[in-house]
Design a protein around this motif. Sequence first.
Motif, PDB file in Angstrom:
ATOM      1  N   MET A   1      80.880  19.117  20.554  1.00 38.67           N
ATOM      2  CA  MET A   1      80.169  18.099  19.778  1.00 38.67           C
ATOM      3  C   MET A   1      80.900  16.754  19.816  1.00 38.67           C
ATOM      4  O   MET A   1      80.295  15.698  19.698  1.00 38.67           O
ATOM      5  CB  MET A   1      79.999  18.572  18.335  1.00 38.67           C
ATOM      6  N   SER A   2      82.243  16.796  20.007  1.00 42.26           N
ATOM      7  CA  SER A   2      82.979  15.536  20.104  1.00 42.26           C
ATOM      8  C   SER A   2      82.542  14.743  21.338  1.00 42.26           C
ATOM      9  O   SER A   2      82.464  13.506  21.303  1.00 42.26           O
ATOM     10  CB  SER A   2      84.483  15.809  20.140  1.00 42.26           C
ATOM     11  N   ASP A   3      82.273  15.458  22.437  1.00 43.33           N
ATOM     12  CA  ASP A   3      81.779  14.772  23.635  1.00 43.33           C
ATOM     13  C   ASP A   3      80.396  14.176  23.387  1.00 43.33           C
ATOM     14  O   ASP A   3      80.077  13.087  23.887  1.00 43.33           O
ATOM     15  CB  ASP A   3      81.722  15.755  24.809  1.00 43.33           C
ATOM     16  N   PHE A   4      79.563  14.900  22.607  1.00 45.06           N
ATOM     17  CA  PHE A   4      78.249  14.376  22.265  1.00 45.06           C
ATOM     18  C   PHE A   4      78.376  13.120  21.406  1.00 45.06           C
ATOM     19  O   PHE A   4      77.663  12.127  21.596  1.00 45.06           O
ATOM     20  CB  PHE A   4      77.446  15.449  21.540  1.00 45.06           C
ATOM     21  N   ALA A   5      79.341  13.119  20.460  1.00 39.18           N
ATOM     22  CA  ALA A   5      79.574  11.943  19.628  1.00 39.18           C
ATOM     23  C   ALA A   5      80.071  10.778  20.482  1.00 39.18           C
ATOM     24  O   ALA A   5      79.677   9.613  20.281  1.00 39.18           O
ATOM     25  CB  ALA A   5      80.561  12.272  18.517  1.00 39.18           C
ATOM     26  N   SER A   6      80.941  11.068  21.449  1.00 41.27           N
ATOM     27  CA  SER A   6      81.424  10.009  22.334  1.00 41.27           C
ATOM     28  C   SER A   6      80.294   9.450  23.177  1.00 41.27           C
ATOM     29  O   SER A   6      80.209   8.227  23.402  1.00 41.27           O
ATOM     30  CB  SER A   6      82.532  10.561  23.244  1.00 41.27           C
ATOM     31  N   ALA A   7      79.409  10.324  23.651  1.00 41.11           N
ATOM     32  CA  ALA A   7      78.262   9.853  24.432  1.00 41.11           C
ATOM     33  C   ALA A   7      77.342   8.987  23.575  1.00 41.11           C
ATOM     34  O   ALA A   7      76.820   7.968  24.045  1.00 41.11           O
ATOM     35  CB  ALA A   7      77.492  11.051  24.996  1.00 41.11           C
ATOM     36  N   LEU A   8      77.121   9.399  22.294  1.00 45.21           N
ATOM     37  CA  LEU A   8      76.308   8.581  21.398  1.00 45.21           C
ATOM     38  C   LEU A   8      76.961   7.221  21.161  1.00 45.21           C
ATOM     39  O   LEU A   8      76.287   6.180  21.174  1.00 45.21           O
ATOM     40  CB  LEU A   8      76.117   9.314  20.071  1.00 45.21           C
ATOM     41  N   LEU A   9      78.276   7.205  20.976  1.00 49.01           N
ATOM     42  CA  LEU A   9      78.990   5.955  20.752  1.00 49.01           C
ATOM     43  C   LEU A   9      78.918   5.061  21.985  1.00 49.01           C
ATOM     44  O   LEU A   9      78.722   3.835  21.868  1.00 49.01           O
ATOM     45  CB  LEU A   9      80.437   6.261  20.385  1.00 49.01           C
ATOM     46  N   SER A  10      79.036   5.658  23.169  1.00 48.38           N
ATOM     47  CA  SER A  10      78.928   4.884  24.408  1.00 48.38           C
ATOM     48  C   SER A  10      77.528   4.306  24.563  1.00 48.38           C
ATOM     49  O   SER A  10      77.369   3.143  24.982  1.00 48.38           O
ATOM     50  CB  SER A  10      79.278   5.778  25.602  1.00 48.38           C
ATOM     51  N   PHE A  11      76.513   5.118  24.211  1.00 48.83           N
ATOM     52  CA  PHE A  11      75.137   4.633  24.282  1.00 48.83           C
ATOM     53  C   PHE A  11      74.903   3.495  23.286  1.00 48.83           C
ATOM     54  O   PHE A  11      74.237   2.493  23.598  1.00 48.83           O
ATOM     55  CB  PHE A  11      74.180   5.790  24.003  1.00 48.83           C
ATOM     56  N   ALA A  12      75.479   3.620  22.099  1.00 46.27           N
ATOM     57  CA  ALA A  12      75.357   2.553  21.112  1.00 46.27           C
ATOM     58  C   ALA A  12      76.042   1.282  21.593  1.00 46.27           C
ATOM     59  O   ALA A  12      75.550   0.163  21.370  1.00 46.27           O
ATOM     60  CB  ALA A  12      75.954   3.006  19.779  1.00 46.27           C
ATOM     61  N   HIS A  13      77.178   1.450  22.277  1.00 46.68           N
ATOM     62  CA  HIS A  13      77.886   0.273  22.824  1.00 46.68           C
ATOM     63  C   HIS A  13      77.047  -0.408  23.894  1.00 46.68           C
ATOM     64  O   HIS A  13      77.035  -1.647  24.016  1.00 46.68           O
ATOM     65  CB  HIS A  13      79.230   0.729  23.391  1.00 46.68           C
ATOM     66  N   THR A  14      76.313   0.387  24.643  1.00 47.44           N
ATOM     67  CA  THR A  14      75.437  -0.194  25.668  1.00 47.44           C
ATOM     68  C   THR A  14      74.260  -0.928  25.017  1.00 47.44           C
ATOM     69  O   THR A  14      73.850  -1.993  25.473  1.00 47.44           O
ATOM     70  CB  THR A  14      74.916   0.901  26.599  1.00 47.44           C
ATOM     71  N   LEU A  15      73.722  -0.330  23.944  1.00 49.02           N
ATOM     72  CA  LEU A  15      72.583  -0.947  23.263  1.00 49.02           C
ATOM     73  C   LEU A  15      72.973  -2.267  22.609  1.00 49.02           C
ATOM     74  O   LEU A  15      72.275  -3.283  22.741  1.00 49.02           O
ATOM     75  CB  LEU A  15      72.026   0.007  22.201  1.00 49.02           C
ATOM     76  N   PHE A  16      74.065  -2.242  21.845  1.00 47.28           N
ATOM     77  CA  PHE A  16      74.439  -3.447  21.107  1.00 47.28           C
ATOM     78  C   PHE A  16      75.954  -3.446  20.938  1.00 47.28           C
ATOM     79  O   PHE A  16      76.487  -2.822  20.010  1.00 47.28           O
ATOM     80  CB  PHE A  16      73.740  -3.483  19.741  1.00 47.28           C
ATOM     81  N   GLY A  17      76.624  -4.152  21.821  1.00 47.82           N
ATOM     82  CA  GLY A  17      78.072  -4.301  21.734  1.00 47.82           C
ATOM     83  C   GLY A  17      78.474  -5.698  22.110  1.00 47.82           C
ATOM     84  O   GLY A  17      79.159  -5.892  23.135  1.00 47.82           O
ATOM     85  N   PRO A  18      78.067  -6.707  21.328  1.00 50.48           N
ATOM     86  CA  PRO A  18      78.350  -8.102  21.708  1.00 50.48           C
ATOM     87  C   PRO A  18      79.837  -8.417  21.607  1.00 50.48           C
ATOM     88  O   PRO A  18      80.553  -7.847  20.782  1.00 50.48           O
ATOM     89  CB  PRO A  18      77.528  -8.902  20.691  1.00 50.48           C
ATOM     90  N   GLY A  19      80.263  -9.311  22.413  1.00 47.15           N
ATOM     91  CA  GLY A  19      81.677  -9.666  22.474  1.00 47.15           C
ATOM     92  C   GLY A  19      82.049 -10.770  21.528  1.00 47.15           C
ATOM     93  O   GLY A  19      82.593 -11.793  21.970  1.00 47.15           O
ATOM     94  N   PHE A  20      81.742 -10.632  20.269  1.00 47.92           N
ATOM     95  CA  PHE A  20      82.208 -11.605  19.273  1.00 47.92           C
ATOM     96  C   PHE A  20      82.623 -10.851  18.028  1.00 47.92           C
ATOM     97  O   PHE A  20      82.408  -9.639  17.898  1.00 47.92           O
ATOM     98  CB  PHE A  20      81.133 -12.667  18.966  1.00 47.92           C
ATOM     99  N   CYS A  21      83.251 -11.551  17.111  1.00 48.56           N
ATOM    100  CA  CYS A  21      83.818 -10.962  15.902  1.00 48.56           C
ATOM    101  C   CYS A  21      82.754 -10.168  15.134  1.00 48.56           C
ATOM    102  O   CYS A  21      81.611 -10.621  15.032  1.00 48.56           O
ATOM    103  CB  CYS A  21      84.391 -12.074  15.005  1.00 48.56           C
ATOM    104  N   PRO A  22      83.100  -8.989  14.688  1.00 52.49           N
ATOM    105  CA  PRO A  22      84.431  -8.350  14.633  1.00 52.49           C
ATOM    106  C   PRO A  22      84.806  -7.554  15.866  1.00 52.49           C
ATOM    107  O   PRO A  22      85.850  -6.902  15.867  1.00 52.49           O
ATOM    108  CB  PRO A  22      84.287  -7.425  13.419  1.00 52.49           C
ATOM    109  N   GLY A  23      83.946  -7.531  16.899  1.00 54.01           N
ATOM    110  CA  GLY A  23      84.294  -6.834  18.129  1.00 54.01           C
ATOM    111  C   GLY A  23      83.174  -5.948  18.611  1.00 54.01           C
ATOM    112  O   GLY A  23      82.335  -5.475  17.828  1.00 54.01           O
ATOM    113  N   ASP A  24      83.153  -5.730  19.934  1.00 55.85           N
ATOM    114  CA  ASP A  24      82.045  -4.978  20.510  1.00 55.85           C
ATOM    115  C   ASP A  24      81.999  -3.536  20.025  1.00 55.85           C
ATOM    116  O   ASP A  24      80.932  -2.986  19.767  1.00 55.85           O
ATOM    117  CB  ASP A  24      82.109  -5.037  22.036  1.00 55.85           C
TER     118      ASP A  24
END
Length: 571
Positions: free
Chosen positions: A1-24
């Motif tokens: 499940m940790s890998d699934f959580a990491s995949a969800l986090l990576s997908f969220a970073h792809t969806l919305f991870g802008p490079g400004f404060c407080p950080g992507d």
Amino acid sequence: MSDFASALLSFAHTLFGPGFCPGDWVWATTTAGALVALFPALGALVVALVRKGTGNRYDATTLTVFGLIGVVSVLVLPWLLSNGISETFRAAAAGGHTGLSVSETQTLNQDYCSFVGVQKTYLGGGSNIYETLFYPHGIKLSYALYLLAFTVLPLGSLLFVMLQARTAFRRGPKWPSRFFWIPFVVMALASVGMTANTAVHFWLGFLPFSVLGLIPVALVGPPAWSVINRPEPRRDEPPAAQPPPPREQLPPPPVNKPYPATALASAPEPPPPGALAAMPGPVPLPPGSRGAGGSRYRRVRRLGHGGFGTVWEAVDTQLNRTVALKIAHAPDRDTEERMQREARALAVVNHPNCVRVYDLAEEPDGLALVMEYLEGRPLAEVVDGQGPLDDVAAGRLWATMAGALVAAHEKGVLHRDIKPSNVILDPVGLAHLIDFGIARSQGDSKMTATGMMIGTPDFVAPEQAMGAPASPASDAWQLAATVSYALAGQPPRGTRETPMAALMAAARADPVSHLPRRSAHARILAASLDPEPRRRPTLNSVRREVEGWLSRAGKSPDGPVTQIVPRRSPR
């Protein structure tokens, strides 16, 4: 499940991870919280879709399915994913395996804001929620901000998860919504092991999307009334017939019988309730009530007069009680047979808010129906003189009159002429249903069974006005029209200049354009006044809905207007 959580986090970073404060990756954590908030909404959506076919049939199978949906969508998946996201950042801060790609792990070393610093340290290197709240040392943000985030955000999310569940369980009991909100409370408490900074940004994403999750659940809509009113399969069906045992295996007859055979033969089986009104023959009467040489009822005063006949207040000289005599002058054979048939059925209707029928007697000037005498004023007169009822009084009226009609329907009796003048409010405000349409003359602006309809045009159901036979759904429509009148002061279709114009409006199923405004009962009124009988809620469904509303409003169903009390002793 940790890998699934990491995949969800990576997908969220792809969806919305802008490079400004407080950080992507901080923004990605908020986006991941928003994605996790979709699971409870998805669970409520599935429940709403299932109830489209099952309605309010909560047996062991449906309760198990709903319980599993709630536990998995609100507790198991959100808890595993939220803690998995936190563990991903902990591993990044400790230099371990994160489940993210090498390039993604490198971006966690970037520094965007002074209060954040290095993202992997900010998100994965601090204390957890429990330590931050009870041992606040070395925290990045102020303690007040943490306290606010860990109380307001989860409680707000809980509120909207509860609303999602209650929306999914519309038009039914609300207690199954606990399959959602109780697991959510457990999930929120079990997430205290998340790093505090990760949890703050996670809940910042979870709350707004729990609000948005209400939209698809509401768009699915509640189950149709036809599904809710669908009778459940009987569980008391007799077992399949077994072949008789061989003669030599039959047990010998008992030697001692508790009752003689003649007594058993003289006790016939009671007829089914629905057949009471159709049984031929005269009404069983007490000794001396008919054909005993003279009238046993001494008339006191005339209460009313119409095309059918005259209603008198009278005294039963044998039982010394006050009664109401409804005398049909010179009735024809059809009227007399119908009076006998309906009086037989009404005599066994037992409900404290339904007028009782005692006797059917032959008076010197016509056939008389002997009924319970009720002191009070008609609902129409009360509304005309004192103004419309409020929602609480109307709710009590509706629930109690629905109970009286259900008691009559169970005996095979239809009222057919429910209207404000046939609801009597006694001196203490208790409502009683009178005049069950036992016999109608053609000169009373109502057609008999050989004509078109029975009922008052302003309050007649559309199918009756078109000549269809009356049904429990017709009584439900007329009762809803009466309640609407009590709330708005006018019939639901408005008034017409002549009875014929009102009858034509009913036959055309003109829309109900004069419903009460801003009433808490507007939704259930509109459903009960549907032109199509099969789409209307049953009287039992209406009673449950209205009593539930009274309970949620902190009001008791008993009280003035509709309080059910024991009968007063006859005078």
